[in-house]
Design a protein around this motif. Structure first.
Motif, PDB file in Angstrom:
ATOM      1  N   THR A 164      -3.684   0.917  -3.131  1.00  0.00           N
ATOM      2  CA  THR A 164      -3.264  -0.478  -2.999  1.00  0.00           C
ATOM      3  C   THR A 164      -2.593  -0.884  -4.301  1.00  0.00           C
ATOM      4  O   THR A 164      -3.267  -1.104  -5.305  1.00  0.00           O
ATOM      5  N   ALA A 165      -1.261  -0.944  -4.271  1.00  0.00           N
ATOM      6  CA  ALA A 165      -0.526  -1.277  -5.497  1.00  0.00           C
ATOM      7  C   ALA A 165      -0.533  -2.781  -5.746  1.00  0.00           C
ATOM      8  O   ALA A 165      -0.554  -3.223  -6.896  1.00  0.00           O
ATOM      9  N   LEU A 166      -0.479  -3.582  -4.665  1.00  0.00           N
ATOM     10  CA  LEU A 166      -0.516  -5.042  -4.801  1.00  0.00           C
ATOM     11  C   LEU A 166      -1.400  -5.614  -3.706  1.00  0.00           C
ATOM     12  O   LEU A 166      -1.420  -5.102  -2.581  1.00  0.00           O
ATOM     13  N   GLY A 175       0.805  -7.063 -17.575  1.00  0.00           N
ATOM     14  CA  GLY A 175      -0.209  -6.186 -16.986  1.00  0.00           C
ATOM     15  C   GLY A 175      -0.163  -4.798 -17.579  1.00  0.00           C
ATOM     16  O   GLY A 175       0.874  -4.351 -18.060  1.00  0.00           O
ATOM     17  N   HIS A 176      -1.312  -4.138 -17.506  1.00  0.00           N
ATOM     18  CA  HIS A 176      -1.423  -2.776 -18.040  1.00  0.00           C
ATOM     19  C   HIS A 176      -0.549  -1.818 -17.218  1.00  0.00           C
ATOM     20  O   HIS A 176      -0.040  -2.189 -16.159  1.00  0.00           O
ATOM     21  N   ASN A 177      -0.447  -0.609 -17.688  1.00  0.00           N
ATOM     22  CA  ASN A 177       0.259   0.427 -16.954  1.00  0.00           C
ATOM     23  C   ASN A 177      -0.398   0.625 -15.593  1.00  0.00           C
ATOM     24  O   ASN A 177      -1.610   0.759 -15.514  1.00  0.00           O
ATOM     25  N   GLY A 178       0.397   0.583 -14.530  1.00  0.00           N
ATOM     26  CA  GLY A 178      -0.174   0.779 -13.196  1.00  0.00           C
ATOM     27  C   GLY A 178      -0.712  -0.494 -12.563  1.00  0.00           C
ATOM     28  O   GLY A 178      -1.295  -0.463 -11.479  1.00  0.00           O
ATOM     29  N   ALA A 179      -0.500  -1.640 -13.214  1.00  0.00           N
ATOM     30  CA  ALA A 179      -1.017  -2.917 -12.700  1.00  0.00           C
ATOM     31  C   ALA A 179      -0.280  -3.361 -11.437  1.00  0.00           C
ATOM     32  O   ALA A 179      -0.815  -4.136 -10.646  1.00  0.00           O
ATOM     33  N   GLY A 180       0.965  -2.889 -11.274  1.00  0.00           N
ATOM     34  CA  GLY A 180       1.743  -3.269 -10.094  1.00  0.00           C
ATOM     35  C   GLY A 180       3.010  -4.047 -10.409  1.00  0.00           C
ATOM     36  O   GLY A 180       3.675  -4.547  -9.500  1.00  0.00           O
ATOM     37  N   LYS A 181       3.375  -4.119 -11.692  1.00  0.00           N
ATOM     38  CA  LYS A 181       4.537  -4.910 -12.113  1.00  0.00           C
ATOM     39  C   LYS A 181       5.830  -4.396 -11.468  1.00  0.00           C
ATOM     40  O   LYS A 181       6.589  -5.167 -10.876  1.00  0.00           O
ATOM     41  N   THR A 182       6.068  -3.101 -11.602  1.00  0.00           N
ATOM     42  CA  THR A 182       7.313  -2.538 -11.070  1.00  0.00           C
ATOM     43  C   THR A 182       7.347  -2.650  -9.550  1.00  0.00           C
ATOM     44  O   THR A 182       8.392  -2.965  -8.965  1.00  0.00           O
ATOM     45  N   THR A 183       6.212  -2.455  -8.913  1.00  0.00           N
ATOM     46  CA  THR A 183       6.155  -2.581  -7.455  1.00  0.00           C
ATOM     47  C   THR A 183       6.562  -3.991  -7.032  1.00  0.00           C
ATOM     48  O   THR A 183       7.350  -4.168  -6.101  1.00  0.00           O
ATOM     49  N   ARG A 192       0.849  -1.189   0.000  1.00  0.00           N
ATOM     50  CA  ARG A 192       0.000   0.000   0.000  1.00  0.00           C
ATOM     51  C   ARG A 192       0.886   1.240   0.000  1.00  0.00           C
ATOM     52  O   ARG A 192       1.907   1.279   0.661  1.00  0.00           O
ATOM     53  N   TYR A 193       0.493   2.214  -0.785  1.00  0.00           N
ATOM     54  CA  TYR A 193       1.111   3.535  -0.715  1.00  0.00           C
ATOM     55  C   TYR A 193       0.005   4.469  -0.250  1.00  0.00           C
ATOM     56  O   TYR A 193      -0.843   4.856  -1.051  1.00  0.00           O
ATOM     57  N   GLY A 194      -0.049   4.784   1.025  1.00  0.00           N
ATOM     58  CA  GLY A 194      -1.155   5.603   1.539  1.00  0.00           C
ATOM     59  C   GLY A 194      -2.473   4.910   1.264  1.00  0.00           C
ATOM     60  O   GLY A 194      -2.669   3.761   1.665  1.00  0.00           O
TER      61      GLY A 194
HETATM   62  N1  LIG Z   1       6.225   5.279  -4.771  1.00  0.00           N
HETATM   63  C1  LIG Z   1       4.904   5.266  -4.987  1.00  0.00           C
HETATM   64  N2  LIG Z   1       4.061   6.066  -4.297  1.00  0.00           N
HETATM   65  C2  LIG Z   1       2.727   6.044  -4.490  1.00  0.00           C
HETATM   66  N3  LIG Z   1       2.111   5.247  -5.382  1.00  0.00           N
HETATM   67  C3  LIG Z   1       2.884   4.422  -6.119  1.00  0.00           C
HETATM   68  C4  LIG Z   1       4.311   4.390  -5.971  1.00  0.00           C
HETATM   69  N4  LIG Z   1       4.811   3.459  -6.822  1.00  0.00           N
HETATM   70  C5  LIG Z   1       3.743   2.950  -7.490  1.00  0.00           C
HETATM   71  N5  LIG Z   1       2.602   3.529  -7.071  1.00  0.00           N
HETATM   72  C6  LIG Z   1       1.232   3.199  -7.546  1.00  0.00           C
HETATM   73  O1  LIG Z   1       1.082   1.799  -7.475  1.00  0.00           O
HETATM   74  C7  LIG Z   1       0.384   1.298  -8.616  1.00  0.00           C
HETATM   75  C8  LIG Z   1       1.233   0.283  -9.356  1.00  0.00           C
HETATM   76  O2  LIG Z   1       2.327   0.941  -9.982  1.00  0.00           O
HETATM   77  P1  LIG Z   1       3.495   0.170 -10.742  1.00  0.00           P
HETATM   78  O3  LIG Z   1       3.965  -0.948  -9.893  1.00  0.00           O
HETATM   79  O4  LIG Z   1       4.503   1.178 -11.157  1.00  0.00           O
HETATM   80  O5  LIG Z   1       2.725  -0.415 -12.008  1.00  0.00           O
HETATM   81  P2  LIG Z   1       3.316  -0.943 -13.419  1.00  0.00           P
HETATM   82  O6  LIG Z   1       4.783  -1.129 -13.268  1.00  0.00           O
HETATM   83  O7  LIG Z   1       2.569  -2.208 -13.675  1.00  0.00           O
HETATM   84  O8  LIG Z   1       2.983   0.102 -14.428  1.00  0.00           O
HETATM   85  C9  LIG Z   1       0.017   2.509  -9.443  1.00  0.00           C
HETATM   86  O9  LIG Z   1      -1.292   2.900  -9.083  1.00  0.00           O
HETATM   87  C10 LIG Z   1       1.025   3.534  -9.000  1.00  0.00           C
HETATM   88  O10 LIG Z   1       0.509   4.833  -9.158  1.00  0.00           O
END
Ligand SMILES: Nc1ncnc2c1ncn2[C@@H]1O[C@H](COP(=O)(O)OP(=O)(O)O)[C@@H](O)[C@H]1O
Ligand SMILES: [Mg+2]
Length: 319
Positions: free
Chosen positions: A15-17, A34-42, A10-12
């Protein structure tokens, strides 16, 4: 090699994952789609111990992402969407620097750099500053940089986003070579064809949750929209075939321009039915093809199912 259970982040209020499980076997490529914002990078950041999960546990190469971050990092190679090559150094010096930071001696570091430049087709550009590299060259340098320490597990976060087709093919070959040499790869992508070609197994993420997981073939079979395409020599035969197939309980779609008929098939018995019915009618098939659904169809059907259930959840909440 990678095991994750119930990972949440969670970021505030975001819910990222939410409850993500993952199992990646040694020597395989696992695709995270996954689409943009799906949570892959997280998820990649959690598995590489760059950020802590809010829930769940994960290990990479046996090391816990929270309790053993240092030892874990020594096992992995990481190429991020925004990688960490120094723009003001040459390609070769970047690689030498990384090798030195990883503890190699001067001569050993130079040897490793040259070896990587060679295998990534960067020998001619080796002396140029990284900031003068084209997008594709830069991506290859990023990849080379992540492999200096011969990591057992490699995380590639959208390694081909924004690359032209030739550069994408280059990266695909690099991934195949890595796995051939025994590495385990977690590859994130927004491109279905890429995951389909490279990965033995995949996880589909949407809004931080797993929509589906399995091999590309398993997911295609879940959606189960296989079709048989039968082609005839003459349009007259095609016109006979239509009613014959409907009469056998199938749903043929005629294409006169191609003198072919497309029939959705559920099981291989349907294929036998098609062949028998046409044969009984005395028709000669000039070609019969059975096509698997594409991963695109799988993805679209998963996404529309997810959108529908989100819609009904919202409707429930309003009641
Ligand atoms: N450091 C952060 N602070 C707040 N929200 C974040 C942060 N990193 C990612 N998010 C949010 O978490 C969700 C998943 O992001 P991300 O993992 O970057 O997705 P992806 O890589 O699939 O595009 C998005 O809604 C993004 O805005
Ligand atoms: Mg990302």
């Amino acid at each position: 090699m990678i095991v994750a259970r119930g990972i949440g982040k969670r970021y505030g209020s975001v819910t990222a994952l939410d409850g993500v499980d993952l199992d990646v076997h040694q020597g395989s490529v696992h695709g995270l789609l996954g689409h943009n914002g799906a949570g892959k990078t997280t998820l990649v950041r959690i598995l590489t111990a760059q950020t802590r999960p809010s829930a769940g546990r994960a290990t990479v190469s046996g090391f816990d992402v929270v309790d053993q971050p240092e030892r874990l990092r020594r096992k992995i190679g990481l190429t991020g969407q925004f990688a960490s090559v120094d723009e003001q150094l040459s390609g070769r010096d970047n690689l030498i620097l990384i090798a030195r930071l990883l503890g190699a001696g001067r001569r050993q570091a130079r040897a490793r750099a040259d070896e990587l430049l060679e295998s990534f087709g960067l020998v001619d550009a080796a002396g140029r500053l990284a900031r003068t590299f084209s997008g594709g060259m830069r991506r290859r340098l990023d990849l080379a940089a992540s492999l200096v320490g011969r990591p057992a597990v490699v995380f590639l976060d959208e390694p081909t986003t924004g690359l032209d087709p030739a550069a994408r093919l280059n990266v695909w070959q690099i991934v195949r070579d890595l796995v051939r040499d025994g590495a385990t790869v977690l590859l994130t992508s927004q491109y279905l064809d890429e995951i389909d070609r490279l990965s033995e197994s995949l996880t589909v993420l949407s809004d931080g949750r797993i929509l589906a997981a399995g091999s590309p073939m398993e997911l295609k079979h879940q959606v189960g929209r296989r079709t048989a395409v039968v082609r005839f020599e003459a349009v007259a035969d095609l016109k006979v075939a239509g009613p014959v197939l409907s009469g056998s309980g199938l749903r043929p779609a005629l294409d006169e321009a191609r003198t072919s008929v497309t029939v959705p098939v559920e099981t291989s018995r349907d294929i036998a039915t098609i062949v028998r019915a046409l044969d009984d009618a005395g028709l000669e098939l000039s070609e019969l093809q059975v096509a698997e659904p594409t991963l695109d169809e799988v993805y679209l059907s998963l996404m529309s199912a997810a959108a529908q259930s989100a819609g009904s959840e919202r409707a429930e909440a309003v009641k």
